[in-house]
Scaffold this active site. Structure first.
Site, mmCIF file in Angstrom:
data_model
loop_
_atom_site.group_PDB
_atom_site.id
_atom_site.type_symbol
_atom_site.label_atom_id
_atom_site.label_comp_id
_atom_site.label_asym_id
_atom_site.label_seq_id
_atom_site.Cartn_x
_atom_site.Cartn_y
_atom_site.Cartn_z
ATOM 1 N N SER A 190 0.688 -1.524 -0.041
ATOM 2 C CA SER A 190 -0.041 -0.022 -0.024
ATOM 3 C C SER A 190 1.016 1.367 0.016
ATOM 4 O O SER A 190 2.016 1.096 0.342
ATOM 5 C CB SER A 190 -0.906 0.212 1.441
ATOM 6 N N TYR A 203 -1.904 -1.157 10.505
ATOM 7 C CA TYR A 203 -1.987 -1.555 9.091
ATOM 8 C C TYR A 203 -0.716 -1.203 8.367
ATOM 9 O O TYR A 203 -0.256 -1.801 7.701
ATOM 10 C CB TYR A 203 -3.375 -0.821 8.682
HETATM 11 P P1 NAD Z 1 -11.528 -6.054 0.194
HETATM 12 O O1 NAD Z 1 -12.410 -5.989 1.297
HETATM 13 O O2 NAD Z 1 -12.395 -6.041 -1.179
HETATM 14 O O3 NAD Z 1 -10.740 -7.119 -0.032
HETATM 15 C C1 NAD Z 1 -10.051 -7.894 1.319
HETATM 16 C C2 NAD Z 1 -10.323 -9.252 1.226
HETATM 17 O O4 NAD Z 1 -9.382 -9.812 2.134
HETATM 18 C C3 NAD Z 1 -11.627 -9.492 1.547
HETATM 19 O O5 NAD Z 1 -12.621 -9.610 0.565
HETATM 20 C C4 NAD Z 1 -11.457 -10.775 2.408
HETATM 21 O O6 NAD Z 1 -11.766 -11.924 1.683
HETATM 22 C C5 NAD Z 1 -10.055 -10.989 2.595
HETATM 23 N N1 NAD Z 1 -9.838 -11.230 3.901
HETATM 24 C C6 NAD Z 1 -9.550 -10.589 4.998
HETATM 25 N N2 NAD Z 1 -9.205 -11.285 6.033
HETATM 26 C C7 NAD Z 1 -9.349 -12.484 5.764
HETATM 27 C C8 NAD Z 1 -9.019 -13.623 6.539
HETATM 28 N N3 NAD Z 1 -8.980 -13.775 7.923
HETATM 29 N N4 NAD Z 1 -9.300 -14.920 5.606
HETATM 30 C C9 NAD Z 1 -9.583 -14.927 4.425
HETATM 31 N N5 NAD Z 1 -9.865 -13.933 3.694
HETATM 32 C C10 NAD Z 1 -9.549 -12.443 4.315
HETATM 33 O O7 NAD Z 1 -10.727 -4.592 0.039
HETATM 34 P P2 NAD Z 1 -9.358 -4.353 -0.992
HETATM 35 O O8 NAD Z 1 -9.446 -2.867 -0.716
HETATM 36 O O9 NAD Z 1 -9.743 -4.610 -2.394
HETATM 37 O O10 NAD Z 1 -8.079 -5.125 -0.054
HETATM 38 C C11 NAD Z 1 -7.455 -5.916 -0.853
HETATM 39 C C12 NAD Z 1 -6.046 -5.612 -0.700
HETATM 40 O O11 NAD Z 1 -5.548 -4.101 -1.011
HETATM 41 C C13 NAD Z 1 -5.608 -5.503 0.791
HETATM 42 O O12 NAD Z 1 -4.530 -6.171 1.065
HETATM 43 C C14 NAD Z 1 -5.445 -3.889 0.995
HETATM 44 O O13 NAD Z 1 -4.703 -4.038 2.558
HETATM 45 C C15 NAD Z 1 -4.932 -3.432 0.039
HETATM 46 N N6 NAD Z 1 -4.972 -2.305 -0.320
HETATM 47 C C16 NAD Z 1 -6.257 -1.307 -0.593
HETATM 48 C C17 NAD Z 1 -6.312 -0.027 -0.902
HETATM 49 C C18 NAD Z 1 -7.676 0.725 -0.853
HETATM 50 O O14 NAD Z 1 -7.710 1.788 -0.879
HETATM 51 N N7 NAD Z 1 -8.804 -0.121 -1.005
HETATM 52 C C19 NAD Z 1 -5.112 0.533 -0.714
HETATM 53 C C20 NAD Z 1 -3.819 0.149 -0.739
HETATM 54 C C21 NAD Z 1 -4.013 -1.308 -0.344
#
Ligand code: NAD
Ligand code: MG
Length: 298
Positions: A190, A203
């Protein structure tokens, strides 16, 4: 919304400048309930066989960035296994349907990645049911804001570390028994690794760890022909944000601080993962590809 990822347009206006409501939803958030809805490329990702015949495991592939990656991988010719929490079955089935509509095999693996045995099991089931594993995308993540470290529960710190760091370690270790030369590992870090927010201490710490893990392991595995890279998203509109990823009052302006002036959509992340998964990036090793809408990274 663009017609496909190659549509020539102004990136400032490629997607709407959204102002989500301040409403919070319980964790894990769901795409099926996200307001406004996000784009995962369902109607616009155009594949070109860049991952023909590959077998991929994408954690968090039910929603958000992982869902966009799963759809893109399938349309590029890969069979795709997705891991997600049991409460997310509705989202997962929608993405599995997209994978099947692309003519590929979808494997749905609900469970809790903070349990070591489950992390081992999802790799084993991918190998058994897809016939191998060539691509591992460690993308599942937990992000819960906290304004005061003294109030940050030990349980939350532990769960964030387990989800974002330990599961990546366990899944990678299990996958290494099966990944062939040419195989790739892609970790979702991130912009928080570089610009840590004061309300995301736990985080942001995990995201810096993911960067270091990626760069260290990349050197170790390169001689074996396995490439490890990362993608660093900026603010992307996904169910992570309204499910306590941000203080609710920040949601209406989410992503407006970027030079492009809007949050990214999950569909805008998928091409970075496709590039890193495909042999076309053969000399790219230990890289963190920033997809931040212009937020500066080192
Ligand atoms: P999202 O909620 O759609 O995806 C995260 C997924 O993680 C969930 O759908 C869930 O299935 C899975 N997850 C969480 N805990 C779990 C567990 N204990 N067991 C199994 N699965 C689990 O949100 P997203 O934003 O698409 O996140 C995806 C990645 O992107 C993450 O690593 C997040 O940190 C990273 N990220 C997101 C952003 C943003 O702005 N959305 C920015 C930087 C990084
Ligand atoms: Mg989800």
């Amino acid at each position: 919304m663009p017609e496909n990822q190659y549509s020539f347009d102004n990136p400032v206006d490629r997607y709407p400048h959204i102002h989500p409501p301040t409403e919070q939803v319980p964790e894990p958030g769901r795409d099926s309930e996200l307001d406004p809805p996000a784009d995962h490329g369902e109607d616009n990702y155009l594949g070109h066989g860049r991952l023909a015949g590959r077998k991929a495991l994408v954690t968090g592939g039910d929603s958000g960035i992982g869902a966009a990656v799963a759809i893109a991988f399938a349309r590029e010719g890969a069979d795709v296994a997705i891991v997600y929490r049991r409460e997310e079955e509705v989202d997962a089935q929608a993405i599995a349907e997209q994978i099947r509509a692309a003519g590929r095999t979808a494997l749905t693996l609900p469970g809790d990645l903070t349990e070591r045995a489950f992390s081992d099991e999802v790799v084993q089931r991918t190998v058994a049911e897809l016939g191998g594993i060539d691509i591992l995308v460690n993308n599942a993540g937990k992000q819960i804001f906290s304004t005061d470290l003294a109030e940050l529960p030990d349980e939350q710190f532990d769960a964030t570390m387990k989800t974002n760091v330990y599961a990546m370690f366990w899944l990678t270790k299990a996958a290494l028994k099966h990944l062939p030369a040419g195989g790739t590992i892609i970790n979702t870090t991130s912009v928080q690794a570089y610009l840590p927010g004061e309300q995301l201490v736990d985080y942001a710490t995990t995201k810096a760890a993911i960067n270091a893990f990626t760069k260290a392991l990349a050197q170790q595995l390169a001689p074996k022909g396995i490439r490890v890279n990362a993608v660093a998203p900026g603010p992307i509109w996904t169910p992570l944000q309204p499910s306590a990823g941000q203080p609710p009052e920040k949601l209406p302006d989410f992503g407006s601080q970027t030079p492009l002036g809007r949050p990214g959509q999950p569909a805008e992340l998928a091409p970075a993962y496709v590039f890193l998964a495909s042999p076309e990036s053969s000399y790219v090793v230990g890289e963190t590809l920033a997809v931040t809408g212009g937020m500066p990274t080192p």
